[in-house]
Scaffold this active site. Structure first.
Site, PDB file in Angstrom:
ATOM      1  N   ASP A  77       0.918  -1.135   0.000  1.00  0.00           N
ATOM      2  CA  ASP A  77       0.000   0.000   0.000  1.00  0.00           C
ATOM      3  C   ASP A  77       0.958   1.184   0.000  1.00  0.00           C
ATOM      4  O   ASP A  77       1.560   1.487   1.029  1.00  0.00           O
ATOM      5  CB  ASP A  77      -0.881   0.010   1.250  1.00  0.00           C
ATOM      6  CG  ASP A  77      -1.844   1.196   1.238  1.00  0.00           C
ATOM      7  OD1 ASP A  77      -1.484   2.243   0.672  1.00  0.00           O
ATOM      8  OD2 ASP A  77      -2.938   1.082   1.790  1.00  0.00           O
ATOM      9  N   HIS A  78       1.137   1.814  -1.160  1.00  0.00           N
ATOM     10  CA  HIS A  78       2.251   2.763  -1.263  1.00  0.00           C
ATOM     11  C   HIS A  78       2.095   3.946  -0.298  1.00  0.00           C
ATOM     12  O   HIS A  78       3.068   4.635  -0.013  1.00  0.00           O
ATOM     13  CB  HIS A  78       2.475   3.215  -2.709  1.00  0.00           C
ATOM     14  CG  HIS A  78       1.448   4.167  -3.218  1.00  0.00           C
ATOM     15  ND1 HIS A  78       0.229   3.758  -3.675  1.00  0.00           N
ATOM     16  CD2 HIS A  78       1.461   5.509  -3.337  1.00  0.00           C
ATOM     17  CE1 HIS A  78      -0.467   4.804  -4.046  1.00  0.00           C
ATOM     18  NE2 HIS A  78       0.253   5.889  -3.855  1.00  0.00           N
ATOM     19  N   HIS A  91      -5.793   2.811   1.459  1.00  0.00           N
ATOM     20  CA  HIS A  91      -5.077   3.981   2.000  1.00  0.00           C
ATOM     21  C   HIS A  91      -5.798   4.604   3.202  1.00  0.00           C
ATOM     22  O   HIS A  91      -5.184   4.894   4.227  1.00  0.00           O
ATOM     23  CB  HIS A  91      -4.908   5.061   0.928  1.00  0.00           C
ATOM     24  CG  HIS A  91      -4.423   4.545  -0.391  1.00  0.00           C
ATOM     25  ND1 HIS A  91      -3.454   3.581  -0.489  1.00  0.00           N
ATOM     26  CD2 HIS A  91      -4.756   4.863  -1.669  1.00  0.00           C
ATOM     27  CE1 HIS A  91      -3.228   3.323  -1.771  1.00  0.00           C
ATOM     28  NE2 HIS A  91      -4.007   4.087  -2.504  1.00  0.00           N
TER      29      HIS A  91
END
Ligand code: NAP
Length: 493
Positions: A179-180, A242
């Site tokens: 999950d960047h 996010h």
């Protein structure tokens, strides 16, 4: 001094958009910082029949404009890249890949360390993991780690199916789910903010916090991603991953240590404490919307249903706003308002924590204190306090204490993908999502999606606004309002 990691990286989707835009620059950053140095090779795979030389040109082009890059660095970096034409659905191709990996393992003396990176459409993730096992690509010496891109499933059932298929080959500690957002500077800064400052640590609970607001606003529309987005929408694309990760970071207890195990322990507990809605609660606490056409500064902006690849009767949400609750002793009753959408007034990711106003004493009824974390495009904090007006008065006025990271220094800090690939190579699981977190987030999101499934109504909002009126009413009915209400439109971001 960064410690060098020895590894062969096998990249599925080596010709893809993510690889070119994010992964090659990230690996180049690791190369320049010394984490990737002599003992590494990257095998890029995809179906198209490229040569090594052509592939190196692609990789060079992807990194040559990085600030300060020299031609020598770019050439040295690209020399570690090899291309293997490979259809992930064809078992025979894995034999060729295995032989090449073994050869490069010897050539670069990496000791059997392998990082498998799935930068492909999610429909292939299970196929790749299954073949890696059946065709015996995993080494018996060194590490074998799998990096897997989002989306991790479409709902709980499909995520579980995917997880079952990859855990048949890799155990949980070998799986690095990206999950960047977890690689972003200001997300990582939440731990320091909350736990290194007694000032905030003491008041970070339901006794002092009035509400928390999280906004992930995009100025762009769906662009060329309609094929994916039509099946996903804002709820699945942004909230399930996010936003839920931010909620966990903002509400979890203090970890016992700065280790992956300790952080995941409290983070998993935060996910478990999320209040999963009944259908009636979901309908009352979550709203969706779709952007409609608007003319901004003389330019007509298409509505979502007019975009290429979008159905004329699409019910895909391009905007979501909702109220979440956490059933933990520290946060029970604190509303957490979240919103995300495309074609909003401007791009910004920010979190505002509003502290309860004083209700007694000299300044009873004074305005609440607000702490805002800016995640992007700017990075920093702002704290609104009650100050005293200048002069012979005791009247109050809001004063803003502001800090913003120097944009130049921020630009030189490693980008999210560089941090995350560096962590996966170093075996640090801290900033990757665990299965329990993904599962809990899907349970939450599935309950919202179920409420919308049979509802043909779709509120709209004009492109360049901050969402449908329902998103404002959601807070108004609690006596609150969105803290961030930008007035200027910047759709170009
Ligand atoms: N792009 C982004 O900014 C972004 C951001 C976040 C997450 N992601 C995720 O990252 C992943 C990759 O996205 P992307 O945008 O890079 O996709 P993409 O540009 O469509 O790339 C897909 C890659 O897969 C290869 N491919 C397709 N079918 C194949 C097959 N049967 N066997 C072997 N290779 C095959 C393609 O090359 P050939 O056609 O030559 O086979 C290409 O290299 C997705 O999971 C996406 O959700 C992307």
């Amino acid at each position: 001094m960064t410690e060098e990691t020895h590894a062969v990286i096998i990249l599925f989707g080596g010709s893809g958009d993510l690889a070119r835009r994010k992964l090659y620059p990230a690996m180049f950053g690791l190369f320049r910082r010394g984490q990737l140095c002599q003992h590494f090779a990257v095998i890029g795979t995809a179906r198209r029949p490229w040569s090594d030389a052509y592939y190196r040109e692609i990789v060079s082009a992807a990194v040559e404009d990085e600030p300060g890059a020299t031609a020598g660095q770019v050439a040295a970096f690209a020399s570690h890249f090899y291309y293997q034409s490979h259809d992930v659905t064809d078992a025979a191709h894995y034999t060729t890949l295995k032989d090449l990996a073994a050869k490069l393992d010897d050539q670069y003396a990496v000791g059997g360390n392998r990082l498998y990176y799935m930068a492909m459409a999610p429909s292939f993730f299970a196929t790749i993991a299954t073949h890696l096992k059946s065709e015996a690509l995993l080494t018996s010496t060194g590490f074998n780690r799998l990096v897997i891109e989002k989306p991790f499933g479409h709902d709980y059932a499909s995520a579980k199916e995917l997880n079952d298929s990859i855990t048949a080959t890799f155990d949980e500690h070998q799986i690095y789910r990206i999950d960047h957002y977890l690689g972003k500077e200001m997300v990582q800064a939440i731990l320091a903010l909350r736990f290194a400052n007694p000032l905030f640590k003491a008041v970070w609970n339901k006794d002092y916090i009035q509400d928390i607001q999280i906004t992930l606003a995009e100025a762009v529309g769906v662009e060329e991603r309609a094929g994916y987005y039509e099946g996903a929408g804002a709820l699945r694309d942004m909230v399930q991953n996010h936003i839920m990760q931010l909620v966990a970071y903002l509400t979890m207890a203090e970890p016992a240590a700065k280790t992956a195990a300790a952080i995941h322990e409290v983070k998993s507990a935060a996910f478990e404490a999320l209040h999963v809605y009944t259908p009636a609660e979901a309908a009352a606490n979550f709203v969706r919307g779709q952007y409609a056409a608007a003319t901004i500064n003389g330019t007509r902006i298409n509505g979502y249903r007019e975009e290429t690849g979008v159905a004329a009767d699409s019910l895909t949400d391009t905007f979501v706003a909702g109220k979440l609750g956490v059933d933990s002793p520290s946060f029970a009753g604190v509303p957490i308002y979240v919103r995300t959408g495309k074609r909003l007034r401007r791009k910004s990711t920010q979190v505002t924590v509003t502290f309860k106003p004083t209700t007694s004493g000299l300044f009873a009824g004074a305005a609440p204190t607000n702490l805002t974390l800016y995640l992007e495009p700017h990075q920093g904090y702002s704290l609104f306090i009650n100050g005293k007006q200048l002069g012979t008065t005791t009247a109050l006025m809001p004063e803003e204490l502001k800090y913003r990271h120097d944009p130049h220094a921020a630009a030189n800090a490693p980008e999210a993908y560089e941090r995350l690939i560096g962590s996966a190579l170093a075996g640090d699981e801290t900033d990757f999502t665990r299965w329990q977190e993904v599962a809990a987030a899907w349970h939450f999101v599935d309950a919202i999606a179920a409420g919308w499934a049979d509802d043909p109504t779709m509120p709209t909002y004009p492109a360049g606004s901050m969402g449908p009126s329902e998103a404002f009413e959601l807070l108004a009915k609690d006596g609150h309002q969105w803290f961030w209400q930008p007035t200027h439109i910047r759709l170009a971001d």
